[in-house]
Scaffold this active site. Structure first.
Site, PDB file in Angstrom:
ATOM      1  N   LEU A 221       3.199  -9.440  -0.381  1.00 38.52           N
ATOM      2  CA  LEU A 221       2.665  -8.831   0.845  1.00 38.52           C
ATOM      3  C   LEU A 221       1.148  -8.757   0.734  1.00 38.52           C
ATOM      4  CD1 LEU A 221       5.152  -5.966   1.748  1.00 38.52           C
ATOM      5  CD2 LEU A 221       5.314  -8.429   2.161  1.00 38.52           C
TER       6      LEU A 221
ATOM      7  N   HIS B 167       0.837  -1.207   0.000  1.00 38.10           N
ATOM      8  CA  HIS B 167       0.000   0.000   0.000  1.00 38.10           C
ATOM      9  C   HIS B 167       0.871   1.257   0.000  1.00 38.10           C
ATOM     10  CE1 HIS B 167      -2.634  -2.970   2.265  1.00 38.10           C
ATOM     11  NE2 HIS B 167      -3.441  -2.594   1.291  1.00 38.10           N
TER      12      HIS B 167
END
Ligand code: PAF
Length: 290
Positions: A180, A33
Protein backbone atom coordinates in the site's frame (compact mmCIF):
# COMPACT_ATOMS: atom_id res chain seq x y z
CA UNK A 1 -9.96 13.82 18.03
CA UNK A 2 -8.41 17.25 18.17
CA UNK A 3 -7.22 18.94 15.01
CA UNK A 4 -4.16 21.10 15.66
CA UNK A 5 -3.53 23.45 12.77
CA UNK A 6 -0.43 25.19 14.10
CA UNK A 7 2.57 24.63 16.35
CA UNK A 8 0.92 27.02 18.86
CA UNK A 9 -2.15 24.75 19.03
CA UNK A 10 0.15 21.75 19.32
CA UNK A 11 1.95 23.39 22.27
CA UNK A 12 -1.39 23.89 24.05
CA UNK A 13 -2.35 20.24 23.46
CA UNK A 14 1.04 19.09 24.76
CA UNK A 15 0.62 21.09 27.95
CA UNK A 16 -2.28 18.77 28.80
CA UNK A 17 -0.71 15.60 27.28
CA UNK A 18 3.03 15.74 27.78
CA UNK A 19 3.60 12.17 26.52
CA UNK A 20 2.49 10.73 23.23
CA UNK A 21 3.25 8.18 20.56
CA UNK A 22 3.73 9.87 17.20
CA UNK A 23 2.88 8.78 13.65
CA UNK A 24 4.24 11.29 11.11
CA UNK A 25 2.61 11.15 7.66
CA UNK A 26 2.13 13.17 4.51
CA UNK A 27 -1.57 12.31 4.42
CA UNK A 28 -3.61 10.41 1.83
CA UNK A 29 -3.78 7.75 4.47
CA UNK A 30 -4.20 4.04 3.80
CA UNK A 31 -4.23 0.93 5.96
CA UNK A 32 -0.42 1.05 6.27
CA UNK A 33 -0.67 4.35 8.15
CA UNK A 34 -3.69 3.22 10.13
CA UNK A 35 -1.90 0.05 11.25
CA UNK A 36 0.87 2.30 12.64
CA UNK A 37 -1.73 4.24 14.62
CA UNK A 38 -3.20 0.98 15.90
CA UNK A 39 0.26 -0.27 16.91
CA UNK A 40 1.03 3.05 18.58
CA UNK A 41 -2.15 2.77 20.66
CA UNK A 42 -0.77 -0.41 22.25
CA UNK A 43 1.64 1.84 24.13
CA UNK A 44 -1.24 3.16 26.18
CA UNK A 45 -0.20 6.71 25.30
CA UNK A 46 -2.29 9.22 23.38
CA UNK A 47 -1.46 8.93 19.68
CA UNK A 48 -0.70 12.03 17.68
CA UNK A 49 -0.48 11.80 13.88
CA UNK A 50 0.87 14.57 11.71
CA UNK A 51 -0.15 15.39 8.16
CA UNK A 52 2.32 17.59 6.33
CA UNK A 53 3.44 17.34 2.71
CA UNK A 54 7.04 18.39 3.10
CA UNK A 55 8.36 20.32 0.09
CA UNK A 56 11.94 19.89 1.29
CA UNK A 57 11.97 16.20 0.44
CA UNK A 58 10.67 16.55 -3.12
CA UNK A 59 13.11 17.23 -5.93
CA UNK A 60 12.53 19.48 -8.94
CA UNK A 61 10.09 17.76 -11.29
CA UNK A 62 8.83 15.37 -8.61
CA UNK A 63 5.20 15.09 -7.50
CA UNK A 64 4.99 17.71 -4.70
CA UNK A 65 2.18 19.62 -6.45
CA UNK A 66 0.15 16.59 -7.44
CA UNK A 67 0.72 14.67 -4.18
CA UNK A 68 -2.84 13.78 -3.08
CA UNK A 69 -4.23 16.00 -0.31
CA UNK A 70 -7.25 14.31 1.28
CA UNK A 71 -7.42 15.99 4.67
CA UNK A 72 -11.09 15.37 5.55
CA UNK A 73 -10.98 11.68 4.66
CA UNK A 74 -7.66 11.32 6.51
CA UNK A 75 -9.14 12.82 9.68
CA UNK A 76 -12.09 10.42 9.53
CA UNK A 77 -9.71 7.45 9.29
CA UNK A 78 -7.50 8.72 12.11
CA UNK A 79 -10.48 9.32 14.35
CA UNK A 80 -11.86 5.83 13.65
CA UNK A 81 -8.43 4.38 14.48
CA UNK A 82 -8.45 6.05 17.89
CA UNK A 83 -6.00 8.86 17.26
CA UNK A 84 -6.10 11.51 19.99
CA UNK A 85 -4.98 14.41 17.80
CA UNK A 86 -3.77 15.30 14.35
CA UNK A 87 -1.13 17.97 13.81
CA UNK A 88 -1.55 19.55 10.37
CA UNK A 89 0.59 22.67 10.23
CA UNK A 90 0.61 25.13 7.36
CA UNK A 91 3.72 25.46 5.22
CA UNK A 92 4.53 28.85 6.78
CA UNK A 93 4.28 27.37 10.24
CA UNK A 94 6.84 24.64 9.52
CA UNK A 95 9.02 26.94 7.44
CA UNK A 96 8.47 30.53 8.66
CA UNK A 97 11.70 31.42 6.91
CA UNK A 98 13.63 29.63 4.18
CA UNK A 99 15.22 26.56 5.74
CA UNK A 100 19.00 27.01 5.69
CA UNK A 101 19.93 24.50 8.40
CA UNK A 102 19.62 20.83 7.48
CA UNK A 103 20.31 17.36 8.81
CA UNK A 104 23.29 16.13 6.80
CA UNK A 105 22.73 12.41 6.24
CA UNK A 106 25.51 9.82 5.93
CA UNK A 107 26.79 8.42 2.63
CA UNK A 108 24.16 5.67 2.68
CA UNK A 109 21.56 8.35 1.88
CA UNK A 110 23.14 8.72 -1.57
CA UNK A 111 22.64 5.04 -2.37
CA UNK A 112 19.49 3.14 -3.39
CA UNK A 113 16.65 5.71 -3.53
CA UNK A 114 19.09 8.49 -2.68
CA UNK A 115 20.96 7.90 -5.92
CA UNK A 116 17.80 8.70 -7.87
CA UNK A 117 16.32 11.33 -5.55
CA UNK A 118 19.22 13.61 -4.60
CA UNK A 119 18.45 15.67 -1.49
CA UNK A 120 15.35 13.62 -0.65
CA UNK A 121 16.67 12.10 2.57
CA UNK A 122 18.25 15.36 3.70
CA UNK A 123 14.84 17.05 3.38
CA UNK A 124 13.05 14.12 4.98
CA UNK A 125 15.40 13.95 7.99
CA UNK A 126 15.24 17.70 8.44
CA UNK A 127 11.44 17.75 8.66
CA UNK A 128 11.37 14.67 10.89
CA UNK A 129 13.80 16.34 13.29
CA UNK A 130 11.67 19.52 13.25
CA UNK A 131 8.53 17.47 13.92
CA UNK A 132 10.28 15.57 16.72
CA UNK A 133 11.33 18.86 18.32
CA UNK A 134 7.80 20.24 18.12
CA UNK A 135 5.96 17.09 19.22
CA UNK A 136 8.56 15.68 21.68
CA UNK A 137 7.07 12.18 21.47
CA UNK A 138 8.08 9.26 23.67
CA UNK A 139 7.92 6.97 20.63
CA UNK A 140 7.53 7.41 16.88
CA UNK A 141 6.37 4.83 14.37
CA UNK A 142 7.42 4.43 10.74
CA UNK A 143 6.57 1.82 8.11
CA UNK A 144 9.11 -0.71 6.90
CA UNK A 145 7.95 -0.10 3.35
CA UNK A 146 10.22 2.97 3.39
CA UNK A 147 13.08 0.82 4.62
CA UNK A 148 15.90 3.24 3.82
CA UNK A 149 13.97 6.12 5.40
CA UNK A 150 13.47 4.05 8.56
CA UNK A 151 17.19 3.13 8.72
CA UNK A 152 18.20 6.79 8.36
CA UNK A 153 15.73 7.96 11.02
CA UNK A 154 17.03 5.29 13.40
CA UNK A 155 20.59 6.43 12.72
CA UNK A 156 19.72 10.09 13.25
CA UNK A 157 17.97 9.36 16.54
CA UNK A 158 20.90 7.29 17.76
CA UNK A 159 23.70 9.62 16.69
CA UNK A 160 21.95 12.85 17.70
CA UNK A 161 20.91 11.33 21.05
CA UNK A 162 17.22 12.02 20.58
CA UNK A 163 15.21 10.55 23.49
CA UNK A 164 12.66 8.89 21.22
CA UNK A 165 11.97 5.22 20.71
CA UNK A 166 11.66 4.40 17.03
CA UNK A 167 9.34 1.54 16.16
CA UNK A 168 8.79 -0.13 12.81
CA UNK A 169 5.49 -1.31 11.37
CA UNK A 170 5.37 -4.12 8.82
CA UNK A 171 4.42 -3.33 5.23
CA UNK A 172 0.70 -3.68 4.59
CA UNK A 173 -0.12 -5.23 1.22
CA UNK A 174 -3.13 -5.55 -1.05
CA UNK A 175 -4.32 -9.11 -1.67
CA UNK A 176 -2.22 -9.37 -4.81
CA UNK A 177 0.92 -8.38 -2.90
CA UNK A 178 1.22 -4.72 -3.90
CA UNK A 179 2.52 -2.68 -0.97
CA UNK A 180 0.00 0.00 0.00
CA UNK A 181 1.26 3.45 -0.92
CA UNK A 182 -0.24 6.88 -1.36
CA UNK A 183 1.27 6.86 -4.85
CA UNK A 184 -0.69 3.75 -5.94
CA UNK A 185 -3.55 6.13 -6.69
CA UNK A 186 -1.56 7.49 -9.65
CA UNK A 187 -1.69 4.09 -11.41
CA UNK A 188 -4.03 3.49 -14.35
CA UNK A 189 -6.12 0.30 -14.23
CA UNK A 190 -3.64 -1.53 -16.46
CA UNK A 191 -0.67 -0.31 -14.40
CA UNK A 192 -2.42 -1.34 -11.19
CA UNK A 193 -2.78 -4.88 -12.56
CA UNK A 194 0.93 -4.92 -13.45
CA UNK A 195 2.15 -3.30 -10.22
CA UNK A 196 2.45 -6.44 -8.00
CA UNK A 197 5.28 -7.67 -10.26
CA UNK A 198 7.79 -5.58 -8.32
CA UNK A 199 6.95 -7.36 -5.06
CA UNK A 200 6.80 -10.74 -6.80
CA UNK A 201 10.35 -10.35 -8.11
CA UNK A 202 11.76 -9.10 -4.82
CA UNK A 203 10.08 -12.05 -3.12
CA UNK A 204 11.58 -14.49 -5.64
CA UNK A 205 15.02 -13.20 -4.68
CA UNK A 206 14.23 -13.37 -0.97
CA UNK A 207 13.06 -16.99 -1.37
CA UNK A 208 16.23 -17.88 -3.32
CA UNK A 209 18.39 -16.33 -0.57
CA UNK A 210 16.46 -18.25 2.07
CA UNK A 211 17.24 -21.45 0.13
CA UNK A 212 20.94 -20.61 0.28
CA UNK A 213 21.69 -18.89 -3.04
CA UNK A 214 24.39 -16.28 -2.74
CA UNK A 215 24.90 -15.25 -6.41
CA UNK A 216 23.63 -11.77 -5.58
CA UNK A 217 24.33 -10.12 -8.92
CA UNK A 218 22.73 -12.91 -10.92
CA UNK A 219 19.60 -12.73 -8.76
CA UNK A 220 19.40 -8.95 -9.15
CA UNK A 221 19.85 -9.15 -12.93
CA UNK A 222 17.09 -11.76 -13.25
CA UNK A 223 14.67 -9.44 -11.46
CA UNK A 224 15.76 -6.44 -13.52
CA UNK A 225 15.19 -8.43 -16.75
CA UNK A 226 11.76 -9.62 -15.66
CA UNK A 227 10.68 -6.06 -14.88
CA UNK A 228 12.17 -4.55 -18.07
CA UNK A 229 10.40 -7.20 -20.15
CA UNK A 230 7.08 -6.02 -18.75
CA UNK A 231 7.65 -2.36 -19.47
CA UNK A 232 9.09 -1.16 -16.18
CA UNK A 233 11.87 1.39 -15.95
CA UNK A 234 13.92 0.13 -13.05
CA UNK A 235 15.91 2.46 -10.79
CA UNK A 236 17.44 -0.42 -8.82
CA UNK A 237 17.02 -3.89 -7.40
CA UNK A 238 19.53 -4.47 -4.64
CA UNK A 239 20.29 -7.16 -2.08
CA UNK A 240 21.60 -5.66 1.14
CA UNK A 241 22.23 -6.52 4.72
CA UNK A 242 19.48 -5.35 7.12
CA UNK A 243 21.64 -2.28 7.91
CA UNK A 244 21.75 -1.61 4.14
CA UNK A 245 25.48 -2.26 3.77
CA UNK A 246 26.59 -4.58 0.96
CA UNK A 247 26.07 -8.27 1.71
CA UNK A 248 28.64 -11.08 1.96
CA UNK A 249 28.18 -14.74 1.06
CA UNK A 250 28.46 -15.70 4.73
CA UNK A 251 25.54 -13.48 5.78
CA UNK A 252 22.29 -15.02 6.97
CA UNK A 253 19.97 -11.99 6.90
CA UNK A 254 19.15 -9.75 3.99
CA UNK A 255 16.72 -7.20 2.71
CA UNK A 256 15.93 -7.07 -1.00
CA UNK A 257 14.99 -3.58 -2.11
CA UNK A 258 13.66 -2.26 -5.39
CA UNK A 259 12.40 0.94 -6.97
CA UNK A 260 10.92 1.11 -10.44
CA UNK A 261 8.64 3.19 -12.60
CA UNK A 262 5.37 2.13 -14.18
CA UNK A 263 4.58 4.98 -16.53
CA UNK A 264 4.77 8.17 -14.45
CA UNK A 265 4.55 6.38 -11.11
CA UNK A 266 7.59 5.38 -9.07
CA UNK A 267 6.98 2.42 -6.78
CA UNK A 268 9.30 1.16 -4.06
CA UNK A 269 9.17 -2.04 -2.05
CA UNK A 270 11.37 -4.41 -0.08
CA UNK A 271 11.30 -7.94 1.30
CA UNK A 272 13.34 -9.26 4.19
CA UNK A 273 14.99 -12.64 3.87
CA UNK A 274 16.82 -15.00 6.18
CA UNK A 275 16.98 -16.27 9.68
CA UNK A 276 15.62 -13.18 11.47
CA UNK A 277 13.41 -11.92 8.68
CA UNK A 278 10.44 -11.23 10.90
CA UNK A 279 12.27 -9.41 13.65
CA UNK A 280 10.79 -5.97 14.18
CA UNK A 281 8.37 -6.37 11.29
CA UNK A 282 5.34 -6.38 13.52
CA UNK A 283 4.81 -4.94 16.93
CA UNK A 284 3.52 -7.45 19.43
CA UNK A 285 3.09 -4.80 22.08
CA UNK A 286 4.94 -1.61 22.69
CA UNK A 287 6.90 -1.60 25.87
CA UNK A 288 8.32 1.66 27.15
CA UNK A 289 10.65 2.24 30.00
CA UNK A 290 8.81 4.18 32.73
O1 PAF B 1 7.09 8.70 5.05
C1 PAF B 1 6.56 9.83 4.98
O2 PAF B 1 5.34 9.97 4.83
C2 PAF B 1 7.43 11.07 5.07
O3 PAF B 1 8.67 10.84 4.49
C3 PAF B 1 7.59 11.60 6.51
C4 PAF B 1 8.33 10.59 7.38
C5 PAF B 1 6.22 11.88 7.11
C6 PAF B 1 8.40 12.90 6.50
O4 PAF B 1 7.80 13.86 5.70
Amino acid sequence: MQILKSSAELALWKAAQPDCAFVPTMGNLHQGHISLVEQARLAGLPVLASIFVNPLQFGAGEDFERYPRTFEADCEKLQAAGCAAVFAPALEDMYPQPQTYFVEPPAMASELCGQFRPGHFRGMLTVVLKLFNLVEPRAALFGKKDYQQLALIRGMVEQLNLPIEIRAGGTVRAEDGLALSSRNGYLSDAERREAPRLYQNLKLIADALALGRRDFEELEVQALDALYRHGWKVDYVSIRRPDLSLPAETDANFVVLGAAWLGRTRLIDNVEAGRDQDSGARIQGLCFAP
